[in-house]
Structure formats: structure tokens, C-alpha cells
Design an enzyme around this catalytic site. Structure first.
Site, PDB file in Angstrom:
ATOM      1  N   HIS A  68      32.452 -28.356  72.720  1.00 23.20           N
ATOM      2  CA  HIS A  68      32.853 -29.267  73.806  1.00 23.20           C
ATOM      3  C   HIS A  68      32.683 -30.698  73.312  1.00 23.20           C
ATOM      4  CE1 HIS A  68      33.414 -30.724  77.874  1.00 23.20           C
ATOM      5  NE2 HIS A  68      32.399 -31.545  77.665  1.00 23.20           N
ATOM      6  N   ASP A  75      33.248 -34.487  74.219  1.00 24.00           N
ATOM      7  CA  ASP A  75      33.618 -35.492  75.210  1.00 24.00           C
ATOM      8  C   ASP A  75      34.452 -36.569  74.529  1.00 24.00           C
ATOM      9  OD1 ASP A  75      32.290 -34.507  77.629  1.00 24.00           O
ATOM     10  OD2 ASP A  75      30.486 -34.683  76.409  1.00 24.00           O
ATOM     11  N   ASP A  96      33.424 -28.818  82.043  1.00 20.24           N
ATOM     12  CA  ASP A  96      32.423 -29.852  82.327  1.00 20.24           C
ATOM     13  C   ASP A  96      32.979 -30.962  83.208  1.00 20.24           C
ATOM     14  OD1 ASP A  96      30.084 -31.356  82.115  1.00 20.24           O
ATOM     15  OD2 ASP A  96      30.797 -32.418  80.346  1.00 20.24           O
ATOM     16  N   HIS A 131      36.668 -36.952  81.690  1.00 16.39           N
ATOM     17  CA  HIS A 131      35.633 -36.676  82.689  1.00 16.39           C
ATOM     18  C   HIS A 131      34.293 -37.405  82.508  1.00 16.39           C
ATOM     19  CE1 HIS A 131      34.782 -33.177  79.862  1.00 16.39           C
ATOM     20  NE2 HIS A 131      33.580 -33.690  80.000  1.00 16.39           N
TER      21      HIS A 131
END
Ligand SMILES: [Zn+2]
Length: 1033
Positions: free
Chosen positions: A267, A269, A379, A584
Site C-alpha cells: 500500500h 500512499d 485505506d 486519500h
């Protein structure tokens, strides 16, 4: 440690679970007994580097640029930095000939995140935090292998999670120093490594299965015997211990056991505690490491989301990208999600969400010849009730997330279920029950996956996503080794390396007993993210409106002037910037200051380039030859508007005009008198009375509303004895997640803002516009100045607000206590609206003390209601009869300066008769957010309208050129009232044909649209979105 003969296995020992377990733990401990235990034998000989030199760069530069620099000698332990610099190392090494047949590693322990370069190519990521501290030079050294090697190590001076000062989410420490603690050649003893993994898993099984299960005791005695059999100093003794482990691992499950679908994941970001630019390198480091693992293990599967990150790697690491393309073809490297970035699930507009998928899916299709079949958003801080319909419209019927496991109050009742959206669309949804998207392939996670599964008996398959996130480089060989050992071991779930497609196909095949969850997936946490970083929110809303207007205007320019070039590439570039900022941790405001600066810069790009494109398109509405000496207005919205606009002449003098402009069209500005002018009266007690024939309001000296009256029926909207437009301050100290969270207890700290600095004064005395202004003191550092505006013919009162904001852990809101009683309030969301309770009966109700909405929220009784509109806010709360709009927060982490400074925003209050649908609240909220565009044209230009829709329930949201065809327009409409309607989209454009299409603009050739010379007839169910391709004659 003594070698003991096998025969002693049958010697009974004390059944002391603790002793035997700790004995096995100490046997592989990194801390204790490493002089004699197995762990101490992991590495054999070592050898220093030939030379280590370095060069420090303040910028992120290319390999070629770095390699040409002057490198100077570097000592191990020497510090460098500060934060955000890059230290390039040149590593020259010579592998001893005597290491023939050995596995040789470069052992590299350092702070920061590193990339190893060899022969000018990136070859592997290194990071201590991601358990990647060695680069494999040879699995088994042969004489013909190169023994003298030069490597470069590009070391970013930031950690996996940035450089937070004191805690992870604290603002970054700009002065942190970094060092390399170890850099040497070592021999890795592969047999010890394998043996350690066996031991670790056996120990974990003992711990995880606990005392209640006999299988745990079998593991205990087996691992104890393994210690008996294994002499660390005698590798020949390993085989017997390994075969004992092997026979334990291969004692198989019965048929009914749960199956865990393991998928590698990282993951990343797109920006968070580090800037966008660092994310590009995080992707490179992580994905190149994944490719190395794939080369060794053809079964290893890695799922990878966010088209933007693929695009970054494509342009920054073309060689690596070619390798990725090969592994995508093999089905090992699997693009998932279908979106441009993993966006916030609440705040982006409906059209933005469509574009996330449009840009994402089209990218994946162009690059890899495939569309993603699942939406992937592990997320994000809540999920809009319109997402199921949008997914389905983009070729996706499956959804994976897990964030709702973070709920503070209520436990979400499912892990696998059908999620039903606002219009009834359903998607098969899976929350991995391990409640993580960063697993490590450990026994504990697998046990939890089974234990936590809330759909036991309904579902026998789950996902487990393993791999370090955020630049930790994703999965490791050790994780793969763990999972391999316990594929089918009695007492544990079955594990198999799998793909999202295999998982969801299995879930769908067994879906008969699955439950359905209808409506939004609201996250009961991070509710401050609707408000934090107000400038980002404003940038998003304004740029969404601007891009909408450019597309409509450019589509019309194309029709009015064949020579017009639709700015497709420019629009794609600006859309992608907007979509990127919807990531996000950016649009929610949960990022560091550097990211905020980047994001605001991107909005500035969109505004400056976009306003040029809009001007240019409007210029093509008229004839180019003639002199343009008249002011005209362009209305991008699908209804006629009568509005007061502000004009500016060449000398900069402003004046007002009332304009009437048809739907999706233009009109020359003419001096029109309103049928009823606005009147402004200063009353004897100092209060001001303003009215425009629709509304009548009395404003107190402090700017609050003593009265707000809908003149039709003489209905008062403000609650008895209360004041509307009441500013209130709250203490806003969450438990940990500062920028993210506002807690329910903040409501107990409410303090009205009462101190008047400048009392109400009349600014515009009536006619076309009445307005008053005043200033209040919020604190000794902060003030609010407001102009309250009532325009002729306007059904709402506008509050143009400027706040000087210098607070710490405070929350500013504005309240309207209204004379209304209803158990539910209505909030606009993407392409529709939904209701939420105004009471706090159950835990599910009061957990929604702070909610999100888009352009409006409404509280209505039968036949009367009040709507609260806004032009760039998202946080609302409507409790009992008090409607509250959240305005500004002041968190200090991860951006220590979040929201400090000057803020501009507008909200509006609109009392109405009948329902909000019948009263045109939706249209008013659009009008507030899409001001008409002023431009110059020829004086004789007649007004025209290009499109209109017969039924006000249907909103024509989008008009743009189709992605794949220059002569074709794409239009998107949605049903906004929550009703089933048949209506006509009218157009003056000469149409050849019209086709229904999906949100990816793929025509449905079985469904030609019902077309006549006047337009297209369309049927809608509640909140349905429809897209059409209109082919020009
Ligand atoms: Zn994230």
C-alpha cells in the site's frame, strides 16, 4: 546446546508449556544466547567493502546525473542529511574467491530508504523498516561470476513514514541526521535461514493455538524435539529437525477448513508524510524488489493499484516498467482498483469519481490490455453510497477494503457481503478479516483471519494481503517462505497464493447465504477530514466547477465553430492533477505541509490554465471577425437562470446587472429591472431589515439573524428565541489522529462567538442587491468578517465570509437553529442525496455526530424546510433542530501550520415551501457553486440554449467530447429527486445518432437511444446515472 540422540524423543519431559515454548524461542532469539543458538549462525564469513564513497544531493536527481558527480570517502557511522536530502553511495566490492558455492549478500543497514543501482539500472530496494537489509550478489558463487562489482546506493533521507518529530504523525523534523550502520559482504547460510523459518512457524503455532487445543501441544512437543535434534554448530544435524517440521506441516486439514487467499501487496500512499516526488521513488524501490521475488518464485502474486503510480514508474524507471509489463502478462503482477489514485471515498464529486475510474481504467487498458474487475480501496475514510453504481458503470462488480474495521463505536457486522448503493446497484464486497493490508505471512494473521470472519458459515474464503506498505518494499522472501510451509496444515486455515479474480470468483460461487448492506459505508472515525485543510477543499470544489465549465463551453464551441480545437490533452492533464489531489491523505487534509504546498500549487495550475481554456472556448461562441464590445454571460447549467452578476469595466469599476440566461447557453447582459427590488431598512433598534419579495430577514447588530421569513405563507424559519448564523467555537483535541479526528466530546465545549468588533453596517442599500457587513472577534488572534447578501429574485441569503485564523486545536462552526422537527435530515452526495437521523438513539446514530455532505443539506417537515448550502465545505451536523456547518479546524499534526491564515468561503440559507425537490434547492446549490461566466462578444448576438431537460428531477451534469471520437459528445445525466421519471433531453445540436453508453464511454450497441428531431427521450429510476454518446450530423 547438546546434540541428543533421536531415541530420546520418546523420553517424557515435563508438560510445562512455558518451559518448552521459551526453550524453542531462545533457540532462535536475536537477543539471547546468540553465541550458541541457531540465530547466531545465520551469517558465515564477512568481508569489508573495497571502498565506500558518497555524494550528497539536496534534490531528487536521476542516476545519470548522480553517477557523474564527485564522490568522496564515506565512513560507516558518519552522519549526513538533513531530512529530504539524498545521499548517493558508490560501493566497490570484491568477493573472495574462497566463497565459491556460498550465498553472498551485500549487508546494508542504514537509516532512510535506499535503492540499489547496478549497471545503470535499479535492481532492489533496501530499508531496515521494511526488513530488507541485504542485496543478493549470488545465490551460489561460481568462479565465472563477476567478483569485482560496483554498485550505487541511492539513499533517501526519510523513513518509511517520513520524519515525524517524536511521533509518526508529528510534523517532520527538518534537521534529522542519517547514517549507514553496516555495509559489508557476508555469506548467508541458507540452511540456517530455512531452519529458522521452520522454528519460527512452529513456535508461532504453539502460541497462537494456545492451551485449549491439542494441536498446539503437538506443535510444542515437536518443536521441543526439533531443538533436541538440531545442533547449530553441526549443519548435518538440520535434516532430521527439518523433516520433523516437515511432517508436522504436512499433517493436513479436512475438507471444511477455511481457505485464505494470500496476495502480495504494497500500500503506497501517493503522498502523506512525504511529498509526491518521494512517492515516485517509493514505487520504484518497492516494485523492483517485487520483480526480484517474482524472478525466483513463479507462483508469487502481487496486487498493485493506482494508475498514477504506474504512470510515474513508466516515466521515471522505463527499464523497470518493461519488466513489470512482462509480469503483468504472466498474471503475477496484477493491476487492481481501476482508479487513477486510491481516492477519498466521501469528498470527490460524482463526476470526479467517474473520472477516477475513467482515467484509471483507460490507462490500464492502454498499457496492459485489461480493465480491472475489482475496486480496491483498503485505506479510505468512508465510502459513498453512490460507489456501487459508479463501479458497475465502469465494468467493476467487486470491491475490497478493510478500513471500516477502524470504526470507533460500532463493529461492522460483515466481512463478505453484497453492498447495495443508492440506486440499488450491488457489488460483491470483501473486507479481509485479518483487518490489515500489510500482513507478514505470520501464523497469527491467519488464525485471526478465521477467528474475525463475521460471516462464518456463509463464507469459507478470505483474502490476506501481505507486504510492507509505504515504500517498505512490499513482500519479502521470508513472508513467501512462511506461507509456503503452511499451505495445508491441520489446525490452521488453508493458504494459497491467489489472485483477486480467484478470490472473488470463489466468493461469488458461494454467495447464496450472503447478506446485503444498503447505503453508505460510514467510517466512525476521521470525521475531521471533512474540514481540515480548508484551502485544499476549496481548491477541489472550485476546480471541479471550473473543469465542468471548460468542458461544457468547449463542447458548445465545437458546435458553434467547426474550426475550434477541443483541448483534450490539456483537459486530461488538468483532470489528472485534480484526481491526484483527491488521494486519500491529500483531500482529507491528513498530509504534511510540503504536500499541502504541492497540492495548492496544482490547484493554481488548474485555475490559471483552466481560466484561459474557458475564455478561449467562450470566444468561439460568436463570430470571430466582429468587434467584441458587449458583455455576455455563459450558463453551463441545464436550467434558465435569473441572477445578479457583478460586472467590471476596463477601468476596474464594478457594477451589478440582473441577467436572464437560458440553460446551457448564453445571453448578452442587458440592464433589466427586477420586478421586486431588494429593500434594506435600518430599524430604530439598530437591527437591519432586508427583503426581496421572497425572503425577509432581520439582522442583529452582531450579524446573527433574529428572523428569517419565507414571505409566501409568512413562515418563520428561525427557532423561537434563537439566532441564526451563530458562530460557535469548540475545543478540538482528539485522542491521537490530530488532522483526522474530531471526537464527540468536543460538543461539550461549545462557546458562541459574541464579541463585536465592527457592528452591522449597510454595504449595498438595495435594488439589485442588499448587503450588510460586520466583524466579530473569535479570539485575540482570530476574527471573522462577513457580508450578508440578499439579491433580487434570489431564494437564498448568501454569507460571504472571511476568517483570519490563528488558533490551536479549535473548531469553528456556524449554527442555524431552525423551526423544524424531523427525524431525518437530507445531505447531498455524489449524483444524489441520502438521509441521516437527527437523533442519537442508537450507537449507530450518535456515532454520526459529524457527517459529510456536498453542496447542500436540508431539514424539512411536510411542506416546509430549510436548506444550508455551501461553496467549498463538506462537514455538517444536523442534530434535533440545529443545522451546523463545519468551517475551520486547527490541528497541529502532521502539518504544524494547518489552516493558519486567511480563509474565504460562502454559505447560504434557503427556507422553502414544499419539499426541497420541488423548491429547487438542488438547482440553487448548483447556482451557488457554478457562477455564470462573463465574457465579451458582439452586441447583436442573440441568446441561445444548446441543451435543456424537461423534468427538473434530471440534472444534465456533464457535457464533454467523447474520449475516443472527435465528432461525438458525451453527456451524463442523473435523477436527483429520488423518483422514477421519463423525460426528454432537448438539444439544438443536429444529431446523427445517439447511443447509451457506460461510464467508460463504451457504447451499448443493443441500446440506441430513443431519438426525435427535438432530442432524446430517457427513462430514469431514482438516483440513476445515464450516459449518452451524441454523434453529430
Ligand atoms: Zn493509505
Amino acid at each position: 546446546m547438546h546434540h541428543q540422540p533421536v531415541s530420546q524423543y520418546h523420553q517424557p519431559v515435563l508438560k510445562s508449556r512455558r518451559c518448552l515454548l521459551e526453550r524453542a524461542e531462545k533457540f532462535i532469539s536475536e537477543i539471547y544466547f546468540t553465541d550458541c543458538n541457531l540465530r547466531g549462525r545465520l551469517y558465515g564469513d564477512s568481508c569489508p567493502l573495497e571502498s565506500l564513497t558518497s555524494f550528497l544531493s539536496s534534490k531528487r536527481i536521476s542516476f545519470a546525473e548522480a553517477a557523474s558527480q564527485q564522490f568522496t570517502p564515506h565512513k560507516i557511522g558518519e552522519t549526513f542529511g538533513p531530512t529530504w536530502c539524498t545521499c548517493w553511495f558508490k560501493v566497490m566490492l570484491r568477493i573472495p574467491k574462497s566463497w565459491r558455492g556460498k550465498e553472498v549478500h551485500l549487508l546494508w543497514e542504514s537509516d532512510g530508504e535506499a535503492m540499489v543501482w547496478r549497471d545503470e539500472q535499479p535492481v532492489q530496494g533496501l530499508t531496515k523498516e521494511g526488513e530488507k537489509t541485504s542485496y543478493v550478489l549470488s545465490d551460489c558463487l561460481r568462479d565465472e561470476d563477476p567478483h569485482s562489482v560496483t554498485l550505487y546506493v541511492e539513499l533517501a533521507c526519510n523513513g518509511l513514514f517520513g520524519a515525524g518529530q517524536g511521533s509518526m504523525i508529528a510534523a517532520p523534523d527538518p534537521n534529522r541526521k542519517y547514517s549507514v550502520q553496516k555495509a559489508e559482504l557476508v555469506v548467508l547460510n541458507r540452511d540456517v535461514r530455512e531452519m529458522l523459518t521452520d522454528f519460527e512457524i512452529m513456535v508461532d503455532i504453539v502460541k497462537q493455538l494456545g492451551e485449549g487445543e491439542q494441536r498446539g501441544y503437538q506443535a510444542l512437543f515437536a518443536v521441543n524435539e526439533m531443538v533436541n535434534l538440531c545442533d547449530p554448530a553441526e549443519p548435518n544435524s538440520f535434516a532430521k529437525a527439518r523433516s520433523l517440521a516437515q511432517s508436522f506441516f504436512t499433517q493436513r486439514n479436512g475438507h471444511s477448513q477455511h481457505t485464505v487467499h494470500a496476495m502480495g501487496h504494497c500500500h503506497i500512499d501517493s503522498a502523506w508524510l512525504w511529498p509526491y516526488e518521494e512517492t515516485i521513488r517509493k514505487c520504484g524501490r518497492s516494485w523492483v524488489t517485487v520483480i526480484r521475488l517474482m524472478e525466483k518464485d513463479p507462483e508469487f502474486v502481487f496486487t498493485c493499484s493506482q494508475a498514477q503510480q504506474f504512470q510515474w514508474v513508466k516515466s521515471w524507471y522505463p527499464g523497470l516498467y518493461t519488466q513489470i509489463q512482462q509480469y503483468v502478462k504472466k498474471g503475477q503482477f496484477i493491476p487492481v482498483g481501476g482508479t487513477w489514485v486510491e481516492m477519498d471515498g466521501n469528498l470527490p464529486s460524482g463526476e470526479s469519481m467517474v473520472r477516477q475510474f475513467l482515467e484509471g481504467q483507460r490507462f490500464f487498458h492502454q498499457e496492459f490490455g485489461m480493465y480491472c474487475k475489482e475496486f480496491w480501496l483498503p485505506d479510505t475514510f468512508g465510502y459513498s453510497a453512490q460507489l456501487p453504481q459508479i463501479m458497475q458503470g465502469c465494468g467493476i462488480s467487486r470491491f475490497l477494503t478493510q478500513k471500516l474495521s477502524w470504526n470507533l463505536v460500532n463493529t461492522f457486522p460483515h466481512n463478505t457481503f453484497f453492498w447495495e448503493g443508492l440506486d440499488g446497484s450491488q457489488v460483491l464486497t470483501h473486507f479481509p478479516p485479518g483487518n490489515s493490508y500489510e500482513m507478514k505471512g505470520k501464523v497469527e494473521e491467519l488464525v485471526n483471519t478465521v477467528k474475525n470472519n463475521k460471516d462464518k458459515g456463509r463464507v469459507n474464503h478470505s483474502a490476506a494481503l501481505f507486504g510492507f506498505g509505504d515504500g517498505g518494499g512490499g513482500p519479502t522472501q521470508l513472508m513467501l517462505d512462511r506461507l509456503k510451509r503452511i499451505q495445508d496444515t491441520d489446525g490452521l486455515p488453508k493458504v494459497r497464493m491467489s489472485t483477486p479474480d480467484q478470490l472473488f470468483s470463489q466468493l461469488l460461487a458461494d454467495s447464496a447465504l450472503l447478506c446485503t448492506w444498503s447505503g453508505e459505508l460510514f467510517l466512525e472515525l476521521h470525521n475531521g477530514t471533512y474540514t481540515t485543510q480548508a484551502q485544499i477543499k476549496r481548491g477541489n470544489r472550485q476546480c471541479e466547477s471550473l473543469l465542468h465549465d471548460i468542458e461544457v463551453a468547449s463542447s458548445l464551441a465545437l458546435w458553434r465553430d467547426k474550426a475550434f480545437q477541443y483541448p483534450q490533452e490539456q483537459l486530461q492533464r488538468l483532470w489528472r492533477l485534480l484526481l491526484l489531489n483527491q488521494f486519500h491523505d491529500v483531500i482529507p487534509g491528513s498530509c504534511i505541509e510540503m504536500v499541502v504546498e504541492d497540492a495548492l500549487g496544482y490547484y493554481q495550475d488548474i485555475r490559471s490554465d483552466g481560466s484561459g481554456l474557458l475564455r478561449d472556448a467562450c470566444r468561439h461562441f460568436g463570430s470571430n471577425e466582429q468587434k467584441c464590445d458587449s458583455s455576455a454571460v455563459f450558463n453551463s447549467l441545464p436550467w434558465e437562470r435569473n441572477e445578479v452578476v457583478q460586472l467590471q469595466d476596463a477601468a476596474g469599476q464594478t457594477s451589478l446587472a440582473l441577467v436572464k440566461v437560458p440553460s446551457v447557453g448564453m445571453a448578452i447582459v442587458k440592464d433589466t429591472e427586477p420586478t421586486i427590488p431588494v429593500s434594506v431598512t435600518v430599524q430604530a433598534d439598530g437591527t437591519v431589515l432586508m427583503e426581496n419579495g421572497i425572503l425577509k430577514t432581520v439582522i442583529n447588530k452582531d450579524g446573527s439573524l433574529a428572523s428569517l421569513c419565507l414571505m409566501e405563507g409568512n413562515r418563520e424559519a428561525i427557532s423561537d428565541g434563537c439566532h441564526g448564523n451563530q458562530f460557535v467555537m469548540f475545543d478540538d483535541v482528539p485522542l491521537y489522529w490530530d488532522a483526522w479526528d474530531v471526537m464527540d466530546y468536543h460538543l461539550q465545549t461549545r462557546k458562541p462567538v459574541l464579541e463585536v468588533v465592527a457592528p452591522v453596517q449597510v454595504v449595498a442599500s438595495g435594488g439589485l442587491r442588499g448587503s450588510i457587513a460586520f466583524t466579530l472577534r473569535i479570539s485575540d488572534k482570530s476574527t471573522v468578517t462577513q457580508e450578508i447578501v440578499l439579491d433580487a429574485m434570489c431564494p437564498y441569503i448568501k454569507f460571504n465570509t472571511q476568517v483570519q485564523w490563528a488558533e490551536s486545536h479549535k473548531f469553528l462552526k456556524v449554527e442555524f437553529p431552525v423551526r423544524m422537527r424531523s427525524p431525518n435530515a437530507t445531505y447531498e452526495i455524489q449524483f444524489g442525496h441520502l438521509q441521516r437521523p437527527t437523533h442519537w438513539n442508537t450507537s449507530w446514530d450518535w456515532a454520526r455526530f459529524e457527517v459529510w455532505g456536498h453542496k447542500w443539506a436540508d431539514l424539512s417537515e411536510h411542506n416546509f424546510g430549510v436548506s444550508l448550502l455551501n461553496d467549498c465545505k463538506y462537514g455538517y451536523s444536523i442534530h434535533k433542530n440545529i443545522m451546523t456547518l463545519s468551517l475551520l479546524r486547527a490541528p497541529k499534526a502532521p502539518d504544524a501550520n494547518a489552516d493558519m491564515g486567511t480563509h474565504l468561503f460562502t454559505y447560504a440559507i434557503m427556507p422553502h415551501a414544499g419539499s426541497f425537490q420541488a423548491a429547487g434547492v438542488i438547482q440553487s446549490a448548483y447556482n451557488l457553486n457554478f457562477p455564470p461566466t462573463l465574457f465579451q462578444t458582439t452586441a447583436d448576438a442573440a441568446p441561445w440554449s444548446a441543451f435543456s431537460v424537461d423534468d427538473t428531477a434530471v440534472v444534465l451534469e456533464t457535457i464533454k467530447q467523447a474520449e475516443d471520437s472527435r465528432g461525438t459528445l458525451l453527456v451524463r445525466l442523473y435523477e436527483s429527486h429520488g423518483s422514477s421519471v421519463t423525460t426528454m433531453l432537448r438539444t439544438v445540436l443536429p444529431l446523427q445518432e445517439a447511443w447509451h453508453c457506460d461510464l467508460l464511454e463504451r457504447p451499448d450497441h443493443t441500446q440506441p437511444a430513443q431519438m426525435t428531431s427535438e432530442g432524446v427521450t430517457l427513462k430514469f429510476s431514482p438516483h440513476q446515472i445515464r450516459s449518452l454518446l451524441l454523434v453529430r450530423k
